[in-house]
Design a protein around this motif. Sequence first.
Motif, short mmCIF file in Angstrom:
data_model
loop_
_atom_site.label_atom_id
_atom_site.label_comp_id
_atom_site.label_asym_id
_atom_site.label_seq_id
_atom_site.Cartn_x
_atom_site.Cartn_y
_atom_site.Cartn_z
N ALA A 136 0.68 -0.99 0.36
CA ALA A 136 0.31 -0.17 0.02
C ALA A 136 0.92 1.12 -0.23
O ALA A 136 0.80 1.98 -0.90
CB ALA A 136 -0.94 0.22 1.40
N ARG A 153 1.15 3.96 -2.93
CA ARG A 153 1.47 6.19 -2.58
C ARG A 153 2.34 6.50 -3.06
O ARG A 153 2.48 6.88 -2.95
CB ARG A 153 1.14 5.92 -0.92
CG ARG A 153 -0.63 5.47 -0.66
CD ARG A 153 -0.44 5.86 0.69
NE ARG A 153 -0.16 5.90 1.84
CZ ARG A 153 -0.56 4.08 2.51
NH1 ARG A 153 -1.28 4.34 2.80
NH2 ARG A 153 0.43 3.53 3.20
N ALA A 193 -7.63 9.12 -4.11
CA ALA A 193 -6.89 8.63 -3.76
C ALA A 193 -5.64 8.61 -2.65
O ALA A 193 -5.11 8.57 -2.36
CB ALA A 193 -5.69 7.55 -4.99
N ALA A 228 -3.97 7.27 5.33
CA ALA A 228 -3.86 5.99 6.19
C ALA A 228 -2.29 5.76 6.60
O ALA A 228 -1.58 5.14 6.16
CB ALA A 228 -4.80 4.77 5.94
N ASP A 270 -4.18 0.67 2.67
CA ASP A 270 -4.97 2.03 2.08
C ASP A 270 -6.10 1.11 0.84
O ASP A 270 -5.38 1.05 0.36
CB ASP A 270 -4.31 2.69 2.01
CG ASP A 270 -5.14 4.07 1.36
OD1 ASP A 270 -4.30 5.07 1.12
OD2 ASP A 270 -6.42 4.00 1.44
N ARG A 285 -8.24 2.96 -0.27
CA ARG A 285 -8.74 3.65 -0.59
C ARG A 285 -8.17 4.01 -2.66
O ARG A 285 -8.78 4.58 -3.46
CB ARG A 285 -8.56 5.01 -0.48
CG ARG A 285 -10.26 5.08 0.67
CD ARG A 285 -9.98 5.87 1.00
NE ARG A 285 -8.93 5.95 1.85
CZ ARG A 285 -8.92 6.85 2.81
NH1 ARG A 285 -9.57 8.12 2.63
NH2 ARG A 285 -7.96 6.87 3.76
N LEU A 286 -6.59 3.09 -2.21
CA LEU A 286 -6.44 4.07 -3.92
C LEU A 286 -6.03 2.71 -3.84
O LEU A 286 -4.87 1.75 -3.70
CB LEU A 286 -4.40 3.84 -3.08
CG LEU A 286 -3.47 4.80 -4.44
CD1 LEU A 286 -4.43 5.49 -5.24
CD2 LEU A 286 -2.16 4.52 -3.51
N ASP A 291 -7.25 3.77 -9.50
CA ASP A 291 -7.10 4.80 -9.09
C ASP A 291 -5.87 5.60 -9.11
O ASP A 291 -5.24 6.29 -9.81
CB ASP A 291 -7.47 5.54 -7.79
CG ASP A 291 -8.11 5.06 -6.93
OD1 ASP A 291 -9.75 5.53 -7.75
OD2 ASP A 291 -8.90 4.59 -5.78
N PHE A 292 -5.25 4.33 -9.20
CA PHE A 292 -3.50 4.92 -9.73
C PHE A 292 -3.12 5.05 -11.57
O PHE A 292 -2.11 6.06 -11.41
CB PHE A 292 -2.69 3.37 -8.92
CG PHE A 292 -0.97 3.46 -9.77
CD1 PHE A 292 -0.45 4.84 -9.62
CD2 PHE A 292 -0.45 3.01 -10.21
CE1 PHE A 292 1.02 4.64 -10.09
CE2 PHE A 292 0.17 2.43 -11.36
CZ PHE A 292 1.77 3.53 -10.78
#
Lengths: 598, 62
Positions: free
Chosen positions: A134, A138, A584, A588, B2, B4-5, B9-10
């Motif tokens: 995750a 990001r 996005a 978190a 996470d 949500r991503l 989305d990416f």
Amino acid sequence: MHSHLSPDRPTRLCRLLALSFSLIAAITASLLMAEAAARDGFGALDGARAALIFLTTAWLAWGASLALIGAPGLQRRRAQPDLRMPQPRTVILIPICNEDPLTTFARIAAIDASVAEAGVTADIAVLSDTRDEAAARRERFAFARLLRETGGEGRIFYRRRTQNVGRKAGNIEDFFRRSGSAYDLAVILDADSLMSGEAIRTMIARMQEDPKLGLLQTLPRIIGARSLFGRALQFAAGFHGPVFSRGLARMQGATGPFWGHNAIVRVRAFAGSCGLPELSGKPPFGGHILSHDYVEAALLARGGWKVEVDPSIAGSYEEGPDNVLSFARRDRRWCQGNLQHSRLLLAPGLASWSRFVFLQNIAAYVVSTLWAAFLVASFVATVTAPPPNYFPEAHQLYPVFPNTSTREITMLVFGVVGLLIIPKLTILTGAIASNRVQGFGGVIRATSSVLAEIVLTTLLAPLMLLYHSRAVLQVLSGQDGGWPANQRGEGLLGLADGWRSGRWIVLVGATALTTVYWIAPDLLIWLLPVGLPMLAAPFLIAWTSRPLTHALFRVPEEIASPPVVATYHEVCARWEMTWKNSPAEPSAGMAVEHHVPA
Amino acid sequence: MDQRLNAKDFEDALPCDAPDSGPLRWAPPEAPLAMQKQVLETRTSWADLALVGRLFLSRRKA
């Protein structure tokens, strides 16, 4: 040893002065100790005390000599060369591992803009070792945004390793193995580094000027501190750091240090000299080399390349730990890495100065254990001393009162305190004389900051003594501390946090004070400066993590924010707004919410 | 984690739809360079020390 690495005359003189000063101070301290101890007969324990005070004082004096040698009046100024065309192929490497992507990539955006403004052509490669999927997503999200904003397609790269073999050193090595031939020079940064384009331009020009220079290290200034502890550290690094580093530069000559980041390396030299092997055996002494930077500097020197540190290059920044716990956690890793250097003291072909540097790295942590041993030995020697004999001869009419050793002990205490304080006061005097204090808020504010920093470090010294001693004992007993992820922006700690992490220090302090009180109450007053801060450890840990205004510990970067720092804050603020509105939004578990631009 | 991503989305976030951007380049140029592994540990063993000792003693006897 290669002739161009041989120390020149001033370097040899500096080394001789520092060694002589340290030896004289250490011999004086141990003679005073021996004289005081010999009042009631000189035993084996007294010999041990004299030896311990010799080693600890030598270390303190060595540190003091760095400041004295680096005093401003002794500075040798050199003209910075200009960039020659065509520019060498340069890459800026940013190895990261589980970092906050917003701040990390915002820094890269600021560096990219500054580099372009300085007329430097350089690629940027973000080398991720992030394990969490995750977090890696990001990072890719932030990278895409960085490319979109900077137009960096084909110039800024992001690659993530599937196996993080060799940690940071292995990450850099992996880059050189895959892409090293594409570049002549590599600027190595950390995730929290910021460097101006002008600084990078100067570094490239210096590498062009001297083809035998394998690595050039800058002195990064700490920025962005908010807590009392962080701001004190930031002030000390900014105010005292340049003088100590100048002393180091003068003493180390062409076999200087590498601090792992905010430096430039010649790719060919690094690839030919710095392939680190895995040490035989298990961690903490075997396995991958933790404090790899110092080893790489030694290996470059072994390969005939010059390694220099230049604290006069402005525009090099990093962030520092914001509380005692972050500082101690980082020190635990450094301690293990430095003690691992004991395996390399006899490595073949190293310059003798490189071996001496390894010895210093080991001493930096072991010396706390020696101080603790000295305190214990002094206590045991005092309580086991024979009672005074007032009538040493038969048929003696008048009693003979034994000489007390208060005078020697007081001289010893003043000497040790002097070695700690005099260098800082010397630097303050020099800064007032050269008007350098203006950048630190003027004479009164800078003087207050220096004095406050002395008080704070005095209060925290017993805690650091115990943290270091524990780290040394853990490593010696075979406990591997690993490489915990950086917790930048960890910030504020409550009393409960302080108690949880500092209760063992309270226990040690309370046990020591109670024991001394019951067995030798006369000694209690000598132990109070060490024991009381230990009892207050939870409070000190929490209190020093609290935010502090800019009134005290002011540094030049707060008075006038350097352009690259200002750009970073601007990008951060902008990204933070849209980041939160994004579908996005990567909040978190990340430290985004802790980030408060100054 | 996470959630949500996600991948979509990416992909949406990538600047692939920008004119003339072409396929996004992630990795630096492929240009291999050998990293020479260094020798840091001396191979001195007790057997070596014993050998030196024996040599020393034999020379003294001679």
